[in-house]
Design an enzyme around this catalytic site. Structure first.
Site, PDB file in Angstrom:
ATOM      1  N   ASP A  63       1.439   2.662   3.547  1.00 21.68           N
ATOM      2  CA  ASP A  63       0.631   3.780   3.173  1.00 21.68           C
ATOM      3  C   ASP A  63       1.395   5.161   3.438  1.00 21.68           C
ATOM      4  O   ASP A  63       1.022   6.295   3.703  1.00 21.68           O
ATOM      5  CB  ASP A  63      -0.507   3.822   4.326  1.00 21.68           C
ATOM      6  CG  ASP A  63      -1.646   4.749   3.914  1.00 21.68           C
ATOM      7  OD1 ASP A  63      -1.536   5.216   2.816  1.00 21.68           O
ATOM      8  OD2 ASP A  63      -2.659   5.137   4.979  1.00 21.68           O
ATOM      9  N   HIS A 116       1.612   5.382  -1.746  1.00 22.19           N
ATOM     10  CA  HIS A 116       1.270   6.594  -2.449  1.00 22.19           C
ATOM     11  C   HIS A 116       2.310   7.163  -2.984  1.00 22.19           C
ATOM     12  O   HIS A 116       3.138   7.576  -2.206  1.00 22.19           O
ATOM     13  CB  HIS A 116       0.518   7.676  -1.631  1.00 22.19           C
ATOM     14  CG  HIS A 116      -0.837   7.254  -1.079  1.00 22.19           C
ATOM     15  ND1 HIS A 116      -2.098   7.450  -1.612  1.00 22.19           N
ATOM     16  CD2 HIS A 116      -1.009   6.519   0.113  1.00 22.19           C
ATOM     17  CE1 HIS A 116      -2.957   6.673  -0.870  1.00 22.19           C
ATOM     18  NE2 HIS A 116      -2.358   6.237   0.353  1.00 22.19           N
ATOM     19  N   HIS A 119     -10.481   0.993   1.599  1.00 16.39           N
ATOM     20  CA  HIS A 119     -10.335   2.033   2.719  1.00 16.39           C
ATOM     21  C   HIS A 119     -11.490   1.850   3.754  1.00 16.39           C
ATOM     22  O   HIS A 119     -12.653   2.111   3.536  1.00 16.39           O
ATOM     23  CB  HIS A 119     -10.413   3.397   2.180  1.00 16.39           C
ATOM     24  CG  HIS A 119     -10.062   4.471   3.105  1.00 16.39           C
ATOM     25  ND1 HIS A 119      -8.811   5.085   3.128  1.00 16.39           N
ATOM     26  CD2 HIS A 119     -10.698   4.827   4.159  1.00 16.39           C
ATOM     27  CE1 HIS A 119      -8.709   6.049   4.274  1.00 16.39           C
ATOM     28  NE2 HIS A 119      -9.973   5.900   5.002  1.00 16.39           N
ATOM     29  N   HIS A 142       0.995  -1.194  -0.110  1.00 14.74           N
ATOM     30  CA  HIS A 142      -0.051   0.005  -0.097  1.00 14.74           C
ATOM     31  C   HIS A 142       1.078   1.309  -0.241  1.00 14.74           C
ATOM     32  O   HIS A 142       1.498   1.564   0.999  1.00 14.74           O
ATOM     33  CB  HIS A 142      -0.836   0.140   1.357  1.00 14.74           C
ATOM     34  CG  HIS A 142      -1.931   0.959   1.208  1.00 14.74           C
ATOM     35  ND1 HIS A 142      -3.280   1.112   1.324  1.00 14.74           N
ATOM     36  CD2 HIS A 142      -1.815   2.582   0.935  1.00 14.74           C
ATOM     37  CE1 HIS A 142      -3.886   2.179   1.702  1.00 14.74           C
ATOM     38  NE2 HIS A 142      -3.010   3.158   1.263  1.00 14.74           N
TER      39      HIS A 142
HETATM   40  O1  DOR Z   1      -3.531   9.249   5.675  1.00 15.59           O
HETATM   41  C1  DOR Z   1      -3.675   8.966   4.458  1.00 15.59           C
HETATM   42  N1  DOR Z   1      -3.171   9.638   3.367  1.00 15.59           N
HETATM   43  N2  DOR Z   1      -4.858   8.073   4.214  1.00 15.59           N
HETATM   44  C2  DOR Z   1      -5.425   7.997   2.983  1.00 15.59           C
HETATM   45  O2  DOR Z   1      -6.239   7.230   3.088  1.00 15.59           O
HETATM   46  C3  DOR Z   1      -4.906   8.438   1.779  1.00 15.59           C
HETATM   47  C4  DOR Z   1      -3.541   9.099   1.908  1.00 15.59           C
HETATM   48  C5  DOR Z   1      -3.211  10.130   0.888  1.00 15.59           C
HETATM   49  O3  DOR Z   1      -3.394   9.819  -0.132  1.00 15.59           O
HETATM   50  O4  DOR Z   1      -2.437  10.928   1.476  1.00 15.59           O
HETATM   51 ZN    ZN Z   2      -3.545   5.046   1.538  1.00 14.39          ZN
END
Ligand code: DOR
Ligand code: ZN
Length: 348
Positions: free
Chosen positions: A250, A18, A139, A16
């Site tokens: 994450d 980003h 989510h 997971h």
């Molecule tokens: O803390 C988070 N940041 N939770 C999420 O679900 C999305 C993520 C983000 O894209 O910044």
């Molecule tokens: Zn996330």
């Protein structure tokens, strides 16, 4: 620096992650590609990655931004909307361009406005995915403003996840970034087609980090960190070796001005020091022998992918390893997660 201990494990994957796009992508990607062989790439760009064609184009941009010397295989995820075409999803999966689909309840988090409001509307996609053997990443938070933010995961499990699983029992689901004891217990009690990712930061912080003695935006993420009892439940799940729990960092970079403001973004950037933090917490729990299962073995088993052939060695230094407090990207400065304890473990 002297080495006091070392641990060699299969090279980890991040289930997971980003990475964003453009200048931010270029700035943050090397911090993941250095330590991780593969990663599940979150599709919450603006606009989101909704079709197989979008995912293919985004994957090309990631590979173009990758340091040449690193091997890194981005596993692409489609953002589920109420207009998602089941045929496109399944074709993308069967051609190897798409690994999973992500369900964001509309409005749950960063860039989730195009997410799902009425889950019944996406049942045809979910049914097609179940038939094809695809994984749905969720989510797990409801968005109802009447539900307290600390209860949103538990309520999601009862009111959204359980009905989906009853309706489509064969669907393979990952409850992403589980943050509560209820979430852990729910996954433990389920069959093996339900798994959960656990982030690095939720193993390290509880909600005091965000709120006690001043408000600290760099510890704010979604789902928000909970009470200590929940953090301890996550620690036990991660260190148990149970195949249904695996690493999804994450890691979610935002530039400092968008975090340090009256209404700051959710997201914690852990990519640079994730492996060091994990080795620290697993050692603290007397579970260093379970780190490989959590970071390198359980994820591929659930996704039905081969385990990586490469290995990495973590070494424990006699002096703390210094990580930058911030990194500079073409899209602004990004603060690196501070676990609030010295880190001695280092990836060699
Ligand atoms: O803390 C988070 N940041 N939770 C999420 O679900 C999305 C993520 C983000 O894209 O910044
Ligand atoms: Zn996330």
């Amino acid at each position: 620096m002297n080495v006091t201990q070392s641990l060699t494990i299969t090279k980890p994957d991040d289930w997971h992650l980003h990475l964003r796009d453009g200048a931010m992508l270029a700035g943050v990607l090397p911090h993941s590609s250095r330590h991780f062989h593969r990663a599940i790439i979150m599709p919450n760009l603006v606009p989101p990655v909704v079709t197989t064609a979008d995912a293919r184009a985004y994957r090309e941009r990631i590979l173009a931004a990758k340091p040449r010397a690193d091997f890194f295989n981005p596993l692409m995820v489609l953002y589920l909307t109420e207009n998602t075409d089941p045929a496109d999803v399944v074709a993308g999966y069967e051609d190897g361009h798409v690994t999973a689909v992500k369900l964001y309840p509309a409005g749950a988090t960063t860039n989730s406005a195009s997410g799902v409001t009425h889950v019944e509307k996406v049942y045809p996609v979910l049914e097609a995915m179940a038939k094809a053997g695809m994984v749905l990443c969720v989510h797990g938070e409801v968005t109802d403003p009447a539900i307290d933010i600390f209860d949103r995961e538990a309520v999601f499990i009862e009111t959204v996840l359980e009905p989906i699983r009853r309706r489509i029992p064969e669907l393979r689901i990952v409850l992403e970034h589980v943050t509560t004891r209820q979430g852990v217990d729910y996954v433990r009690a389920a069959e093996d087609n339900l798994a959960a990712t656990i982030t690095t930061h939720h193993l390290v912080i509880n909600r005091n980090a965000i709120l006690a003695g001043g408000i600290r935006p760099h510890y704010y993420c979604l789902p928000v960190a909970k009470r200590e009892e929940h953090r301890l439940a996550l620690r036990r799940a991660a260190a148990s070796g149970d195949r249904r729990f695996f690493l999804g960092t994450d890691s979610a970079p935002h530039s400092d001005p968008t975090k340090e403001t009256a209404c700051g973004c959710a997201g914690i950037f852990t990519a640079p020091n994730t492996m060091s933090c994990l080795a620290h917490v697993f050692e603290e729990d007397g579970a260093l022998d379970k780190l490989e299962a959590f970071a390198s073995l359980n994820g591929p088993a659930f996704y039905r992918l081969p385990v990586n052939a490469e290995r990495i060695t973590l070494v424990k230094r006699s002096e703390p390893v210094v990580f930058p407090g911030k990194i500079e990207t073409g899209a602004g400065t990004v603060t690196v997660f501070d676990p609030m304890f010295p880190l001695y473990w280092d990836v060699q």
